[in-house]
Design a protein around this motif. Structure first.
Motif, PDB file in Angstrom:
ATOM      1  N   GLY A 186       0.786  -1.232   0.000  1.00  0.00           N
ATOM      2  CA  GLY A 186       0.000   0.000   0.000  1.00  0.00           C
ATOM      3  C   GLY A 186       0.811   1.270   0.000  1.00  0.00           C
ATOM      4  N   ARG A 187       2.099   1.178  -0.352  1.00  0.00           N
ATOM      5  CA  ARG A 187       2.970   2.355  -0.317  1.00  0.00           C
ATOM      6  C   ARG A 187       2.703   3.335  -1.451  1.00  0.00           C
ATOM      7  NH1 ARG A 187       5.206   2.939   4.658  1.00  0.00           N
ATOM      8  NH2 ARG A 187       6.060   0.971   5.416  1.00  0.00           N
ATOM      9  N   TYR A 188       2.206   2.811  -2.570  1.00  0.00           N
ATOM     10  CA  TYR A 188       1.978   3.694  -3.712  1.00  0.00           C
ATOM     11  C   TYR A 188       0.804   3.167  -4.528  1.00  0.00           C
ATOM     12  CZ  TYR A 188       2.930   6.575  -7.837  1.00  0.00           C
ATOM     13  OH  TYR A 188       2.837   7.484  -8.860  1.00  0.00           O
ATOM     14  N   LYS A 189      -0.143   4.056  -4.805  1.00  0.00           N
ATOM     15  CA  LYS A 189      -1.330   3.658  -5.557  1.00  0.00           C
ATOM     16  C   LYS A 189      -1.546   4.601  -6.738  1.00  0.00           C
ATOM     17  CE  LYS A 189      -3.728   1.545  -1.635  1.00  0.00           C
ATOM     18  NZ  LYS A 189      -4.984   1.488  -0.847  1.00  0.00           N
ATOM     19  N   ARG A 190      -2.159   4.052  -7.769  1.00  0.00           N
ATOM     20  CA  ARG A 190      -2.481   4.832  -8.955  1.00  0.00           C
ATOM     21  C   ARG A 190      -3.992   4.861  -9.148  1.00  0.00           C
ATOM     22  NH1 ARG A 190       0.836   3.128 -14.169  1.00  0.00           N
ATOM     23  NH2 ARG A 190       0.046   5.157 -14.820  1.00  0.00           N
ATOM     24  N   HIS A 247       0.392  -0.034  -7.009  1.00  0.00           N
ATOM     25  CA  HIS A 247       1.367  -0.045  -8.108  1.00  0.00           C
ATOM     26  C   HIS A 247       2.656  -0.676  -7.571  1.00  0.00           C
ATOM     27  CE1 HIS A 247       3.014   1.346 -11.929  1.00  0.00           C
ATOM     28  NE2 HIS A 247       4.055   1.860 -11.285  1.00  0.00           N
ATOM     29  N   PRO A 248       2.855  -1.982  -7.752  1.00  0.00           N
ATOM     30  CA  PRO A 248       3.961  -2.694  -7.091  1.00  0.00           C
ATOM     31  C   PRO A 248       5.292  -2.606  -7.834  1.00  0.00           C
ATOM     32  CG  PRO A 248       2.642  -4.254  -8.322  1.00  0.00           C
ATOM     33  CD  PRO A 248       1.997  -2.912  -8.515  1.00  0.00           C
ATOM     34  N   TYR A 249       5.757  -1.379  -8.015  1.00  0.00           N
ATOM     35  CA  TYR A 249       7.008  -1.171  -8.749  1.00  0.00           C
ATOM     36  C   TYR A 249       7.842  -0.107  -8.048  1.00  0.00           C
ATOM     37  CZ  TYR A 249       4.184  -3.532 -12.286  1.00  0.00           C
ATOM     38  OH  TYR A 249       3.370  -4.417 -12.930  1.00  0.00           O
ATOM     39  N   LEU A 250       9.114  -0.010  -8.429  1.00  0.00           N
ATOM     40  CA  LEU A 250      10.003   0.994  -7.845  1.00  0.00           C
ATOM     41  C   LEU A 250       9.728   2.383  -8.401  1.00  0.00           C
ATOM     42  CD1 LEU A 250      13.513  -0.766  -7.740  1.00  0.00           C
ATOM     43  CD2 LEU A 250      12.215   0.082  -5.778  1.00  0.00           C
ATOM     44  N   THR A 251       9.284   2.439  -9.655  1.00  0.00           N
ATOM     45  CA  THR A 251       9.083   3.732 -10.300  1.00  0.00           C
ATOM     46  C   THR A 251       7.716   3.788 -10.974  1.00  0.00           C
ATOM     47  OG1 THR A 251      10.054   3.037 -12.415  1.00  0.00           O
ATOM     48  CG2 THR A 251      11.559   3.923 -10.750  1.00  0.00           C
ATOM     49  N   ASP A 252       7.318   5.010 -11.307  1.00  0.00           N
ATOM     50  CA  ASP A 252       6.070   5.218 -12.044  1.00  0.00           C
ATOM     51  C   ASP A 252       6.262   6.401 -12.981  1.00  0.00           C
ATOM     52  OD1 ASP A 252       3.513   5.364 -13.007  1.00  0.00           O
ATOM     53  OD2 ASP A 252       2.665   6.277 -11.209  1.00  0.00           O
ATOM     54  N   THR A 255       8.519   5.577  -6.575  1.00  0.00           N
ATOM     55  CA  THR A 255       7.213   5.400  -5.931  1.00  0.00           C
ATOM     56  C   THR A 255       7.283   5.463  -4.417  1.00  0.00           C
ATOM     57  OG1 THR A 255       7.516   2.991  -5.986  1.00  0.00           O
ATOM     58  CG2 THR A 255       6.324   4.001  -7.821  1.00  0.00           C
ATOM     59  N   SER A 256       8.356   4.917  -3.815  1.00  0.00           N
ATOM     60  CA  SER A 256       8.403   4.821  -2.353  1.00  0.00           C
ATOM     61  C   SER A 256       9.836   4.732  -1.874  1.00  0.00           C
ATOM     62  CB  SER A 256       7.619   3.591  -1.878  1.00  0.00           C
ATOM     63  OG  SER A 256       7.886   3.295  -0.524  1.00  0.00           O
TER      64      SER A 256
END
Length: 341
Positions: free
Chosen positions: A106-110, A131-136, A141-142
């Protein structure tokens, strides 16, 4: 046929190396579509694994981000990450190990837009998805995700340097033997000389630790000591992971030890002590524990393991470099004045 500049002036002849390059150039062609397939297979995305929870496009963005750690035109590579030493294998392993946790953290959502149905008159709907990635799209992302990923990569530094030291010793010995067999003087220093240089470096480092270990013994206001300890609670002395494990300070005033830095200095000195005590007559043993990380920052920058402000400033500059690179790759140059110090 004479070479000229078009005005009748004779041009100097090209040397043999340039002639060979011009007439026998070996081009390496890369099909990006094939590379995409390789990445989809490597990271097991939906394109080849329908049950996968990971998409190819954002995975490619993360792949681009991971290439920064092996260096580019704007950032140096991390000391223990060398393409020739299978750095990408390690990065991919750590990435796949961590991304499973990012699915539910839940650290980063789109925001996802769901189109409406014309038949029932429903309109567009907005839905938040993880969004289960390092970047967006050029944004990290986190910080927590990046920290856990880099911590896993860093946990392999000690084994890397162990293997590197062994392989370099073997390579040096092989080249010495080859030079001796060919009857020529070897340009590789003798093992004895290299051992002496190493021991001298270790003595300098030990002297620095002795000097810094006296911090906890000095006389001064009690508030200064408490402030120093508060800072240490959020900063881990920069040493090899096997040399000085993380020390968590107690919040109980009666349990706080004012000589913490002295204690850590003692741990480090002990780890660097030669067998049988003393170093003047000792020989370097590959099995001795060496504080590679602490030595690296001290030799290169003269940072001690306890220089929190300097280490944190260097980390900040590197993170800024990662952000700048992502912006540059995805959105354009965010600052023409920035450079990695």
């Amino acid at each position: 046929e004479e070479d000229g500049d078009g005005n009748g002036n004779q041009q100097p002849p090209l040397n043999a190396a340039i002639q060979s390059y011009i007439h026998n150039a070996n081009y390496e062609l890369l099909h990006l579509s094939v590379l995409r397939d390789y990445l989809a297979l490597e990271f097991e995305t939906k394109e080849f694994y329908p049950e996968s929870k990971f998409q190819l496009e954002p995975t490619i963005d993360d792949f681009v981000f991971m290439t920064f750690f092996v260096g580019n035109d704007f950032l140096p590579h991390m000391p223990a990450l060398d393409i020739g030493d299978e750095a990408f294998d390690l990065l991919f392993f750590a990435y796949k190990k961590n991304r499973g946790k990012w699915i539910h953290d839940g650290r980063y959502k789109r925001n996802l837009t769901i189109k409406g149905n014309k038949n029932d008159g429903s309109g567009e709907q907005q839905m938040e998805i993880n969004h289960p990635y390092l970047t967006d799209s050029g944004t990290i992302t986190s910080g927590d995700r990046l920290e856990s990923f880099l911590a896993d990569v860093g946990s392999y530094e000690d084994p890397y340097y162990d293997n590197k030291r062994i392989s370099m010793t073997e390579d040096n010995e092989r080249m010495r033997n080859a030079d001796k067999k060919a009857g020529r003087e070897s340009l590789i220093p003798s093992k004895e000389l290299l051992d002496q240089v190493e021991m001298a470096g270790r003595e300098l480092y030990r002297d620095m630790l002795l000097k810094n270990s006296l911090i906890g013994e000095r006389d001064g206001p009690e508030d200064d000591v408490e402030d120093e300890l508060d800072e240490m609670e959020t900063f881990k002395p920069v040493t090899s992971t096997r040399t000085a494990p993380r020390v968590k300070l107690s919040t109980d005033e009666n349990a706080v030890e004012a000589g913490l830095i002295k204690k850590l200095g003692g741990i480090l000195r002990g780890s660097l002590s030669a067998k049988e005590g003393g170093v003047s007559n000792a020989t370097f043993d590959d099995n001795d524990l060496i504080d590679v990380k602490g030595r690296y920052y001290y030799d290169k920058f003269r940072f001690t393991p306890f220089d929190s402000e300097k280490h944190l400033a260097l980390r900040k500059a590197y993170i800024q470099g990662l952000v700048w690179n992502l912006e540059y790759y995805y959105k354009g140059c965010v600052s023409w004045e920035w450079f990695y110090p």
